[in-house]
Motif scaffolding. Structure first.
Motif, PDB file in Angstrom:
ATOM      1  N   ASN A  97       0.809  -1.218   0.000  1.00  0.00           N
ATOM      2  CA  ASN A  97       0.000   0.000   0.000  1.00  0.00           C
ATOM      3  C   ASN A  97       0.842   1.267   0.000  1.00  0.00           C
ATOM      4  OD1 ASN A  97       0.958   0.108   2.611  1.00  0.00           O
ATOM      5  ND2 ASN A  97      -1.045  -0.007   3.597  1.00  0.00           N
ATOM      6  N   ALA A  98       2.186   1.146   0.040  1.00  0.00           N
ATOM      7  CA  ALA A  98       3.074   2.301   0.066  1.00  0.00           C
ATOM      8  C   ALA A  98       4.325   1.995  -0.752  1.00  0.00           C
ATOM      9  CB  ALA A  98       3.449   2.632   1.508  1.00  0.00           C
ATOM     10  N   PRO A  99       5.045   3.048  -1.188  1.00  0.00           N
ATOM     11  CA  PRO A  99       6.245   2.821  -2.000  1.00  0.00           C
ATOM     12  C   PRO A  99       7.412   2.226  -1.214  1.00  0.00           C
ATOM     13  CG  PRO A  99       5.912   5.164  -1.628  1.00  0.00           C
ATOM     14  CD  PRO A  99       4.703   4.469  -1.085  1.00  0.00           C
ATOM     15  N   VAL A 107      -2.983   5.620  -0.683  1.00  0.00           N
ATOM     16  CA  VAL A 107      -4.336   6.113  -0.388  1.00  0.00           C
ATOM     17  C   VAL A 107      -4.870   5.434   0.869  1.00  0.00           C
ATOM     18  CG1 VAL A 107      -4.959   6.636  -2.790  1.00  0.00           C
ATOM     19  CG2 VAL A 107      -5.432   4.366  -1.874  1.00  0.00           C
ATOM     20  N   LYS A 108      -5.835   6.100   1.500  1.00  0.00           N
ATOM     21  CA  LYS A 108      -6.540   5.547   2.658  1.00  0.00           C
ATOM     22  C   LYS A 108      -8.029   5.580   2.342  1.00  0.00           C
ATOM     23  CE  LYS A 108      -3.244   7.716   5.774  1.00  0.00           C
ATOM     24  NZ  LYS A 108      -2.979   9.065   5.335  1.00  0.00           N
ATOM     25  N   GLU A 109      -8.814   4.837   3.094  1.00  0.00           N
ATOM     26  CA  GLU A 109     -10.258   4.872   2.904  1.00  0.00           C
ATOM     27  C   GLU A 109     -10.739   6.290   3.173  1.00  0.00           C
ATOM     28  OE1 GLU A 109     -12.130   1.793   5.222  1.00  0.00           O
ATOM     29  OE2 GLU A 109     -11.169   0.207   4.058  1.00  0.00           O
ATOM     30  N   GLY A 110     -11.583   6.789   2.271  1.00  0.00           N
ATOM     31  CA  GLY A 110     -12.101   8.150   2.385  1.00  0.00           C
ATOM     32  C   GLY A 110     -11.355   9.153   1.523  1.00  0.00           C
ATOM     33  N   ASP A 111     -10.180   8.789   0.990  1.00  0.00           N
ATOM     34  CA  ASP A 111      -9.412   9.699   0.130  1.00  0.00           C
ATOM     35  C   ASP A 111     -10.087   9.852  -1.232  1.00  0.00           C
ATOM     36  OD1 ASP A 111      -7.530   9.911   2.128  1.00  0.00           O
ATOM     37  OD2 ASP A 111      -5.938   8.849   1.042  1.00  0.00           O
ATOM     38  N   ASP A 136     -12.520   8.095 -11.243  1.00  0.00           N
ATOM     39  CA  ASP A 136     -12.495   9.246 -10.346  1.00  0.00           C
ATOM     40  C   ASP A 136     -13.476   8.934  -9.225  1.00  0.00           C
ATOM     41  OD1 ASP A 136     -10.787  10.696 -11.994  1.00  0.00           O
ATOM     42  OD2 ASP A 136     -12.414  11.697 -13.064  1.00  0.00           O
ATOM     43  N   GLY A 137     -13.153   9.357  -8.005  1.00  0.00           N
ATOM     44  CA  GLY A 137     -14.085   9.129  -6.904  1.00  0.00           C
ATOM     45  C   GLY A 137     -13.407   9.104  -5.557  1.00  0.00           C
ATOM     46  N   THR A 138     -14.082   8.465  -4.614  1.00  0.00           N
ATOM     47  CA  THR A 138     -13.592   8.348  -3.244  1.00  0.00           C
ATOM     48  C   THR A 138     -13.332   6.887  -2.935  1.00  0.00           C
ATOM     49  OG1 THR A 138     -14.952  10.233  -2.610  1.00  0.00           O
ATOM     50  CG2 THR A 138     -14.127   8.866  -0.825  1.00  0.00           C
ATOM     51  N   VAL A 139     -12.210   6.608  -2.258  1.00  0.00           N
ATOM     52  CA  VAL A 139     -11.888   5.241  -1.872  1.00  0.00           C
ATOM     53  C   VAL A 139     -12.864   4.834  -0.774  1.00  0.00           C
ATOM     54  CG1 VAL A 139     -10.143   3.681  -0.933  1.00  0.00           C
ATOM     55  CG2 VAL A 139      -9.447   5.540  -2.454  1.00  0.00           C
ATOM     56  N   GLU A 140     -13.808   3.980  -1.135  1.00  0.00           N
ATOM     57  CA  GLU A 140     -14.837   3.515  -0.204  1.00  0.00           C
ATOM     58  C   GLU A 140     -14.281   2.433   0.725  1.00  0.00           C
ATOM     59  OE1 GLU A 140     -18.672   3.245   1.484  1.00  0.00           O
ATOM     60  OE2 GLU A 140     -17.907   4.719   0.069  1.00  0.00           O
TER      61      GLU A 140
END
Length: 160
Positions: A97-99, A107-111, A136-140
């Motif tokens: 989830n990270a480099p 990203v995190k939930e809600g981003d 495009d959108g929000t990470v649910e």
């Protein structure tokens, strides 16, 4: 080779799990084949010691284990995925989830994310493959954990 030794060899091969055996000694060639059906059972890999010699062991009989059918686990996974656009893994590998281990997650939930934005990395054969948002959108919902092994087509993110 004596006849008694050949008969003993035939009995030994017949009683074993071998399906084919060939032996050559000088001008003598013995080849045996059977129509035994070999049954392969999936079992967890044994845990081996980190160091030291591994002793050769006699073949052991495998014990059948209960493994849920892929359709059952897929149906269960689909039931828990919230509605929205699903980003799936394009390959089999390890999800990051990270480099880097010290870095913040992509990203995190809600981003809020844009199409083409990097969401995660899937490592396969020492190659780091960036997983980009297709929407495009929000990470649910993030459906996998860091360093988890993922399969081809496995849902990773839900974006609304």
């Amino acid at each position: 080779m004596e006849l008694e030794k050949i008969i003993e060899l035939i009995h030994t091969v017949s009683e074993s799990n071998l399906t084919q055996f060939t032996m050559e000694e000088g001008n003598l060639k013995i080849s045996m084949k059977t129509d035994k059906q070999t049954k392969i059972v999936a079992a967890p890999a044994p845990v081996l010691p980190a160091a030291g010699p591994i002793a050769a062991a006699a073949p052991q009989e495998l014990t059948a284990i209960s493994v849920p059918a892929a359709a059952d686990t897929a149906a269960e996974a689909e039931d828990t995925i919230p509605a929205g656009n699903v980003v799936k893994s394009p390959l089999v590998g390890t999800f990051y989830n990270a480099p880097s281990p010290e870095a913040e997650p992509f990203v995190k939930e809600g981003d809020t994310v844009k199409k083409g934005q990097v969401l995660a990395i899937v490592e396969a054969m020492k190659l780091m493959n960036e997983i980009e948002s297709e929407f495009d959108g929000t990470v649910e919902k993030i459906l996998v954990s860091n360093e988890q092994v993922v399969e081809y087509g496995q849902p990773l993110f839900v974006i609304k």
